[in-house]
Structures are given as structure tokens and as C-alpha cells.
Design an enzyme around this catalytic site. Structure first.
Site, PDB file in Angstrom:
ATOM      1  N   CYS A 257       0.826  -1.215   0.000  1.00 33.70           N
ATOM      2  CA  CYS A 257       0.000   0.000   0.000  1.00 33.70           C
ATOM      3  C   CYS A 257       0.862   1.267   0.000  1.00 33.70           C
ATOM      4  CB  CYS A 257      -0.974  -0.046   1.174  1.00 33.70           C
ATOM      5  SG  CYS A 257      -2.445   0.963   0.921  1.00 33.70           S
ATOM      6  N   HIS A 343      -3.948  -5.421  -0.108  1.00 31.58           N
ATOM      7  CA  HIS A 343      -3.619  -5.989   1.198  1.00 31.58           C
ATOM      8  C   HIS A 343      -3.682  -7.519   1.191  1.00 31.58           C
ATOM      9  CE1 HIS A 343      -3.348  -2.335   3.676  1.00 31.58           C
ATOM     10  NE2 HIS A 343      -4.134  -1.830   2.745  1.00 31.58           N
ATOM     11  N   GLU A 345      -2.696  -9.442   3.439  1.00 30.47           N
ATOM     12  CA  GLU A 345      -2.977  -9.935   4.797  1.00 30.47           C
ATOM     13  C   GLU A 345      -4.451  -9.835   5.154  1.00 30.47           C
ATOM     14  OE1 GLU A 345      -3.662  -5.809   5.410  1.00 30.47           O
ATOM     15  OE2 GLU A 345      -2.182  -6.844   4.193  1.00 30.47           O
TER      16      GLU A 345
END
Length: 368
Positions: A257, A343, A345
Site C-alpha cells: 500500500c 492488502h 494480509e
């Protein structure tokens, strides 16, 4: 019902457009850039994501609060959004393992929330007119006064916010006897990133956003990580210089990001503020290496310039967003350095891109 105070509340956009709703019972006024998230679940993770610092969140899911809150589902130590706009706010929750209701959670942190707003109309308006500053007020402040105050709120373009959410002191995460050591630069790091690294046998030392490369290097890491975070990446000139030194070290580098944007800037590739940005858990991305599509979680209002990236002799696009063709991932040809705009995760999901953590581990193994 326990909570009965439902006074009129207002949302005022920078262009003068107003939307009306009701206060959930927490009095006050708050400012920020208004944006919307299209995720149908995971509201607590959204509220505590440091990348949302300085933003007023509009929830597109019409029901917020219906499954309460749980301490295990936070991405940081506090609520990060400036305020919340929603359609239906549920004071009661029905999930068995919830620890509290959302109202008490908001009240404890004085988070201003306006409900009973026509969020479909609001999101359509933002989509057509772009992200902009806004104010929500539940304390009866006049529209004229709100307009005057809103005029003094700085635009997100050019705004450095990583310093507002980064840790003040270094700390460790994971097992100190793990096989891999990672120096992570905290620009607004999400806890689930640390969890994903730790469960892959990493011991992480997390550094403040303004840590020098020498400080990060002193941990003798096997790799470097540049985290997500809020605001415009361009003012973070010292972080960009640190990223250059990370890359020059020939140790593996991974960015997510804001960290992805910093790596772009460190290679002389500019970034720009998007009309609306990407925020949700259903964004389609094409992986140019595997030829497979991925459904991803995204939260960003800035992007890397694709034209400049494509003409860079040492950079390669690895992923792009299927809705608007913006850069979603890149890597360097001469260095063990890669990054993504989304993202991997993602919590609560999707998990299509979690393999990227495995790639980082493989890169560190190769460089040992």
C-alpha cells in the site's frame, strides 16, 4: 431500548452538499476526507485500520453494529477513522463471541457517528463527484459555522499522516528464535501483517516511520518491510531516501500500500491522488506472472503512475486492477524488491493473495 438519544445530525461536503441523518447519541463534530468502503463485513477491522486516519468512512453495508466488537479483530490499538456515516446502526448485537456492542466501543473512544443517512445516494454522489473533505456534526452546530470550519481543513493531497499513526518506540513481534529477521518500517502497519509474517517463522522489529536505515540495519535483518499507512506518500521524502538505502543493500524488500507507493517514488516514479480510490474487499486484480485473477482487499486514495512505471528500465508491472487498469503490483528487475497496492494480509478476507508473504520468505531464504 437502552439508547434513546436520536437527535438530528448533518453531513456537509466541501462543495456545499448536505445529507441529514440522526445521531447515535455521541455529541460532537468531526472533519476528514469522506470516502466509502464496499465491504459487507469486517467493519471493526476497517475502523481500526491506520490507513483510514483522517477520513470519514461511509459504510455501504446497510447494517453496522449487528455483530458487535471483539478485541481480536482490531488492526491497531484504537479507532482510526475520523467519523462514521451509515444507514442502520445496531445498538444490539447477536454474535455469541462478541465482547461488547459497537455503541459502547464508539462512546469509549468518542467516535462521532451519524446514522439513518441515505447512503446509496451519498455513495453515488461521492462516486460521481470524487472524494472530498467533509464534516459530520451531531451537536447542533449551524451549517454556516460548519462551512467556515470545513474551509480550513487541509486537503488530503500533500498531507503527511504517517507520523500520526506510527509507533513512537521500536518493538518486537514474533518468536525471537525464528529463522528470519525482518526490519519493518511502521507507516501505519496493520496487526495482521505482523501476524502473517510471524506465522511464517519471522521475528520482526518494528521501527517508527522516521527511523534511519542505519537503525533498521542494526537489527541485522534478512529482509526489510515497508508498511501501509495514511496520507500522501510524496511528503515522506526521508522515508523515500530510507527505501533507496533498503533497496541498495541487496536484502529483500517488500512493500504494501503506502509502502508500495514509497518504493515507486524511491525509483523516480511519481504518484497521484485518485478521483475516488479503492476501498473494499472485492477488488479484482490480474496477476501478470501467473495469468490468474485475484479478489483483493484494497484501501488507498493514491496510486503509482503506470505510464512512468512502464517506461522505467528497471521496473516491471506484476499486477493491475481490472476495473481501471491502475498499477496493483510491481517489482524491480535488478533487485529483490517487490510491492503491491492492495492488502494480502486481508482480514477477514479474501485470502487470494496471501502467497505474497511466502514470496517474501523465499526471497529471504535465497539471500541468506
Amino acid at each position: 431500548m437502552k439508547y434513546t438519544t436520536r437527535s438530528q445530525a448533518i453531513l456537509l461536503l466541501a462543495d456545499g452538499t448536505t445529507f441529514f441523518g440522526k445521531s447515535i447519541g455521541i455529541s460532537g463534530t468531526t472533519f476528514g476526507e469522506v470516502c466509502f468502503n464496499t465491504g459487507m463485513t469486517g467493519y471493526q477491522e476497517i475502523f481500526t485500520d491506520p490507513s483510514y486516519f483522517g477520513q470519514i468512512m461511509v459504510a455501504t453495508n446497510p447494517h453496522i453494529g449487528n455483530y458487535g466488537v471483539n478485541a481480536s479483530e482490531v488492526e491497531s490499538g484504537r479507532i482510526m477513522i475520523s467519523g462514521l456515516v451509515c444507514k442502520n446502526f445496531s445498538f444490539n448485537h447477536s454474535r455469541p463471541n462478541s465482547e461488547s456492542n459497537l455503541y459502547d466501543y464508539f462512546q469509549n473512544q468518542n467516535l462521532i457517528c451519524i446514522s439513518d443517512v441515505d447512503t446509496r445516494a451519498l455513495v453515488s454522489y461521492i462516486r460521481d463527484n470524487g472524494a472530498q473533505n467533509a464534516v459530520i456534526s451531531t451537536d447542533g452546530t449551524s451549517i454556516e459555522e460548519l462551512k467556515n470550519q470545513l474551509a480550513n481543513v487541509p486537503d488530503m493531497k500533500g498531507l503527511e499522516l504517517a507520523s500520526k499513526v506510527s509507533t513512537n518506540e521500536t518493538y518486537f513481534y514474533g518468536d525471537e528464535n525464528a529463522n528470519y529477521r525482518v526490519s519493518a518500517l511502521d507507516l501505519g502497519i496493520k496487526r495482521n501483517i505482523l501476524r502473517n509474517l510471524a506465522k511464517r517463522d519471522c521475528y520482526i522489529k518494528v521501527f517508527p516511520y522516521n527511523a534511519s536505515f542505519e537503525q533498521l540495519k542494526s537489527f541485522n535483518p534478512d529482509g526489510y518491510f515497508l508498511s501501509n499507512g495514511p496520507g500522501d506518500p510524496e511528503p515522506l521524502t526521508e522515508v523515500q531516501n530510507t527505501a533507496k538505502e533498503m533497496i541498495a543493500s541487496d536484502k529483500p524488500v517488500f512493500g504494501i500500500c503506502l509502502g508500495h507507493q514509497i518504493i515507486g517514488l524511491a525509483n523516480g516514479i511519481s504518484t497521484y491522488k485518485m478521483f475516488n480510490g479503492h476501498r473494499g474487499i472485492n477488488h479484482p486484480v490480474m496477476n501478470l506472472i501467473t495469468g490468474k485473477g485475484e479478489i483483493t482487499s484494497q484501501n488507498h486514495g493514491f496510486a503509482v503512475n503506470r505510464e512512468e512505471l512502464e517506461s522505467h528500465p528497471d521496473m516491471k508491472i506484476t499486477h493491475y486492477h481490472l476495473n481501471d487498469n491502475t498499477v496493483a503490483g510491481m517489482r524491480m528487475k535488478s533487485k529483490s524488491c517487490f510491492s503491491v497496492q492492495y492488502h494480502p494480509e486481508a482480514s477477514p478476507g479474501p485470502h487470494d493473495s496471501s502467497y505474497l508473504f511466502d514470496e517474501f520468505i523465499e526471497n529471504m531464504l535465497k539471500s541468506k
